[in-house]
Design a protein around this motif. Sequence first.
Motif, PDB file in Angstrom:
ATOM      1  N   ASN B 269      52.029  49.416  34.935  1.00 47.83           N
ATOM      2  CA  ASN B 269      52.346  49.793  33.566  1.00 47.83           C
ATOM      3  C   ASN B 269      51.353  49.127  32.615  1.00 47.83           C
ATOM      4  O   ASN B 269      51.295  47.919  32.538  1.00 47.83           O
ATOM      5  CB  ASN B 269      53.772  49.303  33.258  1.00 47.83           C
ATOM      6  CG  ASN B 269      54.241  49.774  31.910  1.00 47.83           C
ATOM      7  OD1 ASN B 269      53.844  50.832  31.460  1.00 47.83           O
ATOM      8  ND2 ASN B 269      55.092  48.981  31.269  1.00 47.83           N
ATOM      9  N   GLY B 270      50.574  49.917  31.899  1.00 45.85           N
ATOM     10  CA  GLY B 270      49.557  49.317  31.038  1.00 45.85           C
ATOM     11  C   GLY B 270      48.153  49.489  31.598  1.00 45.85           C
ATOM     12  O   GLY B 270      47.194  49.026  31.017  1.00 45.85           O
ATOM     13  N   PHE B 271      48.050  50.125  32.754  1.00 41.44           N
ATOM     14  CA  PHE B 271      46.751  50.487  33.344  1.00 41.44           C
ATOM     15  C   PHE B 271      45.864  49.285  33.646  1.00 41.44           C
ATOM     16  O   PHE B 271      44.641  49.388  33.616  1.00 41.44           O
ATOM     17  CB  PHE B 271      45.968  51.445  32.416  1.00 41.44           C
ATOM     18  CG  PHE B 271      46.633  52.779  32.172  1.00 41.44           C
ATOM     19  CD1 PHE B 271      46.613  53.759  33.155  1.00 41.44           C
ATOM     20  CD2 PHE B 271      47.236  53.066  30.956  1.00 41.44           C
ATOM     21  CE1 PHE B 271      47.178  55.009  32.925  1.00 41.44           C
ATOM     22  CE2 PHE B 271      47.827  54.308  30.728  1.00 41.44           C
ATOM     23  CZ  PHE B 271      47.788  55.272  31.712  1.00 41.44           C
ATOM     24  N   ASP B 272      46.441  48.095  33.887  1.00 39.70           N
ATOM     25  CA  ASP B 272      45.613  46.914  34.161  1.00 39.70           C
ATOM     26  C   ASP B 272      44.980  47.054  35.549  1.00 39.70           C
ATOM     27  O   ASP B 272      45.668  47.033  36.571  1.00 39.70           O
ATOM     28  CB  ASP B 272      46.481  45.647  34.081  1.00 39.70           C
ATOM     29  CG  ASP B 272      45.662  44.375  34.277  1.00 39.70           C
ATOM     30  OD1 ASP B 272      44.507  44.464  34.745  1.00 39.70           O
ATOM     31  OD2 ASP B 272      46.196  43.294  33.975  1.00 39.70           O
ATOM     32  N   PHE B 275      45.618  45.243  38.941  1.00 40.79           N
ATOM     33  CA  PHE B 275      46.703  45.620  39.847  1.00 40.79           C
ATOM     34  C   PHE B 275      46.324  46.807  40.731  1.00 40.79           C
ATOM     35  O   PHE B 275      47.160  47.340  41.445  1.00 40.79           O
ATOM     36  CB  PHE B 275      47.976  45.944  39.060  1.00 40.79           C
ATOM     37  CG  PHE B 275      48.570  44.765  38.346  1.00 40.79           C
ATOM     38  CD1 PHE B 275      49.342  43.846  39.035  1.00 40.79           C
ATOM     39  CD2 PHE B 275      48.346  44.551  37.000  1.00 40.79           C
ATOM     40  CE1 PHE B 275      49.895  42.748  38.391  1.00 40.79           C
ATOM     41  CE2 PHE B 275      48.884  43.459  36.346  1.00 40.79           C
ATOM     42  CZ  PHE B 275      49.663  42.549  37.040  1.00 40.79           C
ATOM     43  N   ILE B 312      32.190  44.339  36.299  1.00 42.63           N
ATOM     44  CA  ILE B 312      32.053  45.741  35.901  1.00 42.63           C
ATOM     45  C   ILE B 312      32.888  46.663  36.802  1.00 42.63           C
ATOM     46  O   ILE B 312      33.342  47.719  36.377  1.00 42.63           O
ATOM     47  CB  ILE B 312      30.556  46.145  35.875  1.00 42.63           C
ATOM     48  CG1 ILE B 312      30.326  47.291  34.892  1.00 42.63           C
ATOM     49  CG2 ILE B 312      30.007  46.490  37.224  1.00 42.63           C
ATOM     50  CD1 ILE B 312      30.303  46.876  33.453  1.00 42.63           C
ATOM     51  N   GLN B 315      36.051  47.227  35.081  1.00 41.74           N
ATOM     52  CA  GLN B 315      36.039  47.620  33.672  1.00 41.74           C
ATOM     53  C   GLN B 315      35.832  49.120  33.533  1.00 41.74           C
ATOM     54  O   GLN B 315      34.736  49.597  33.267  1.00 41.74           O
ATOM     55  CB  GLN B 315      34.948  46.852  32.917  1.00 41.74           C
ATOM     56  CG  GLN B 315      35.317  45.398  32.709  1.00 41.74           C
ATOM     57  CD  GLN B 315      34.189  44.588  32.115  1.00 41.74           C
ATOM     58  OE1 GLN B 315      33.142  45.113  31.774  1.00 41.74           O
ATOM     59  NE2 GLN B 315      34.402  43.284  32.004  1.00 41.74           N
ATOM     60  N   ALA B 316      36.895  49.854  33.716  1.00 40.37           N
ATOM     61  CA  ALA B 316      36.861  51.312  33.628  1.00 40.37           C
ATOM     62  C   ALA B 316      38.311  51.780  33.609  1.00 40.37           C
ATOM     63  O   ALA B 316      39.218  50.983  33.817  1.00 40.37           O
ATOM     64  CB  ALA B 316      36.115  51.887  34.832  1.00 40.37           C
ATOM     65  N   PRO B 317      38.529  53.057  33.348  1.00 40.87           N
ATOM     66  CA  PRO B 317      39.894  53.555  33.478  1.00 40.87           C
ATOM     67  C   PRO B 317      40.419  53.304  34.899  1.00 40.87           C
ATOM     68  O   PRO B 317      39.643  53.310  35.865  1.00 40.87           O
ATOM     69  CB  PRO B 317      39.754  55.050  33.192  1.00 40.87           C
ATOM     70  CG  PRO B 317      38.521  55.159  32.360  1.00 40.87           C
ATOM     71  CD  PRO B 317      37.602  54.089  32.852  1.00 40.87           C
ATOM     72  N   ALA B 320      39.188  54.832  38.192  1.00 40.32           N
ATOM     73  CA  ALA B 320      37.750  54.714  38.419  1.00 40.32           C
ATOM     74  C   ALA B 320      37.344  53.292  38.793  1.00 40.32           C
ATOM     75  O   ALA B 320      36.192  53.048  39.124  1.00 40.32           O
ATOM     76  CB  ALA B 320      36.996  55.157  37.166  1.00 40.32           C
ATOM     77  N   PRO B 400      45.160  39.446  39.128  1.00 44.23           N
ATOM     78  CA  PRO B 400      46.139  39.455  38.041  1.00 44.23           C
ATOM     79  C   PRO B 400      46.754  38.072  37.823  1.00 44.23           C
ATOM     80  O   PRO B 400      47.445  37.856  36.833  1.00 44.23           O
ATOM     81  CB  PRO B 400      47.194  40.456  38.527  1.00 44.23           C
ATOM     82  CG  PRO B 400      47.039  40.502  40.000  1.00 44.23           C
ATOM     83  CD  PRO B 400      45.592  40.207  40.289  1.00 44.23           C
TER      84      PRO B 400
END
Lengths: 336, 423
Positions: B269-272, B275, B312, B315-317, B320, B400
């Motif tokens: 939840n939150g797209f982290d 995880f 990096i 660091q993306a959706p 991805a 996380p």
Amino acid sequence: MFEHNDPNRIQLNSNGQLRHFLTTEGLSRELLTEILDTADSFVDMGAKQIKKMPLLRGRTVVNLFFEASTRTLSTFELAAKRLSADVLNLNISTSSTSKGETLKDTLMTLEAMHSDMFVVRHADSGAAHFIASQVTPHVAVINAGDGRHAHPTQAMLDMLTIRRHKGSFEPLKFAIVGDILHSRVARSQIHALRTLGACEIRVIAPKTLLPRHIEAMGVKVFTDMRQGLKDVDVIMMLRLQKERMTSALLPSESEFYKLYGMTTEKLAYARPDAVVMHPGPINRGVEIESAIADGPRSLILDQVTNGIAVRMAVMSMAMSGQMVEKQLQQSASAAH
Amino acid sequence: MNIKIAGGRVIDPSQSLDKICDLYISNGVIAALGDAPAGFVPDSTLDATGQVVCPGLVDLCAHLREPGATHKGSIAQESQAAAAGGITTLVAMPTTSPIVDTPAVAQLIQDKARAAGKTRVLPMGALTQGLAGEQLSPMHALASSGCIAFTNSRRPIRSSLVLMRCLEYAATHDLLVVFQAQDAELAGGCMHDDTTSTRLGLAGIPEAAETVEVARCLMLIEQTDARAHFGQISCERSARMIMEARERGLKVSADIAVHHLLLSDSNVNGFDSNFHVIPPLRSQLDRAGLRQALLADGIQAICSDHQPHDPIAKQAPFAATEPGIAGLETLLSLSLMLVEQDVLELPQLIAKLTWEPAQVLGIQAGTLAPGAPADICVFDPAAHWTPSAATTRSGGANSPFMGMELRGQVTHTLLGGTTVFQR
């Protein structure tokens, strides 16, 4: 462990005003109503001869589209121009970009040009949240569709269209029909309809096009149109991508049309005053019969008109929310 | 060189030992527990009062990223991270570039690990050439070059005939086959297929992506009488199938990554992207079931499934981003949460981190029995610490748990009697 705050809080400034528009999920009924009221005022303005107002004068809006789009991109462009913004349209095909890196790099490049707002469409769910988490403070992000996750301006233009036709949401029963699994529109519609107090929300699709436990989002699930459309006031059709036939989700377009296509015969299952909506572009003879799409109970063209007004509303609200936040932070640091 | 570790709570499940006593090391080997051997004069003494003294941890799955992806981590860096986490033996995955399907690559990894000298690195060999799932790898040659087991990682072996041949050939030489069971087509998504994936619109990976493959493997293991292990299972149903197979007499075992015992799909939840792991974090019911299986001895080991990444990569959706958590340094502290949450007693937990994984591999490790190499972890069970990107020794800070206060911290790690880490 990890009792995070609501991730959708990122959309609001410290006063609870909109500063990004990423999803309809988690926004209050008051805020959604404010969007509709603001949009309502812009609808009337669109009918006038002079359509411009200066709310975004001097601002730069970048339409950053990683997925092809005609309708959404042009209505966003028009909305920004009617608000007097400078607009830059960027169509970036995702196939030519490598994962992630390019999105961040693209973003950094555009930020260096001092953009004030990004309108983003991307094939990955969560892309708009990601961008909102990465941009410089006071740059607003509007989600123009992220993967299967959300398409909040589409949902709000649907809400505006419904409100203008039916007056309110509470007494109404809604049915969303078609490819629920891949639909960001359906998800955003469901959140908005629930918050706005819809009496009942149904989804109708074959099991291959239903995401797992969709009922947990507060909808009733049907696989049969006759049962699913019974007593329904508003029918919201979804677009069906051709590639669903080749990925073993459906046998053929004709079988889908026979079972789930919106025809005069099936429309008769719903209430006599039921209306039909579709986010477009429509596939005639696959999702919807021409007689219905072009008929008196179709709201499809109203949706397009209202789309410009809704996009003007969220753009001006988000920009103003960012400005308020900036002032709040400045006065807070001055007080120190 | 004689070392005395004095006054610690010595926990060694291999001897069912849990008592406060001294431990004596002579020439890199455990000499005695309790009373000093005759004529023992320590050259140095480590005061372990208030601390736990246990065998060095045995981690059944770590990605060291070398050769091929040294921007994410290196054998030297990851070895240091392992030592700081009390891990003295770790199994390295063959998914390097080049892949571990020739003795030369297996040798290279071991040479680099020996040069680093911080932990014992046991390479796993590819089960098929190039992990392509078509031709048998030279398993005998690889085993002779130090490969401890063979796996096709998560790359598919689509032909059940090829899979059966792999098992038959491994059984011929009594080699261990490790499965990271996953049906490639069913596993096309990026998170557990359930209410959270539905709400977030992230493509789901159903349980069947794992259970279907576990079932196929179990049937072929039964047919071939091979020795096999299931790495990083994520579903309760898989644990139950493996447990039933063990009861039927199959030579199978299983491990689980520590994060699957602590987290669930709702954390996404939150797209982290921290995880984002494969296999995906499953439901809370799965997590509860897997904890039960651990207690019921259906799962023999807890591993880190260490996968360091450069920043990096995350660091993306969400979809991805590259999956994986860097976990060598936090394996022990995170596992200790299971004691805090009354899932396991401390000695039971230590067994899952030392003796039992060593038994899975059939190696002399994870024990403090006299005569065994003095691979030892000393930790302060009450110490609080906070892992951070600035202090991690690994090439990757993708976890996380970064910034979260953890309890239980390694103070000393000994490898063959040499102190390789000291706080």
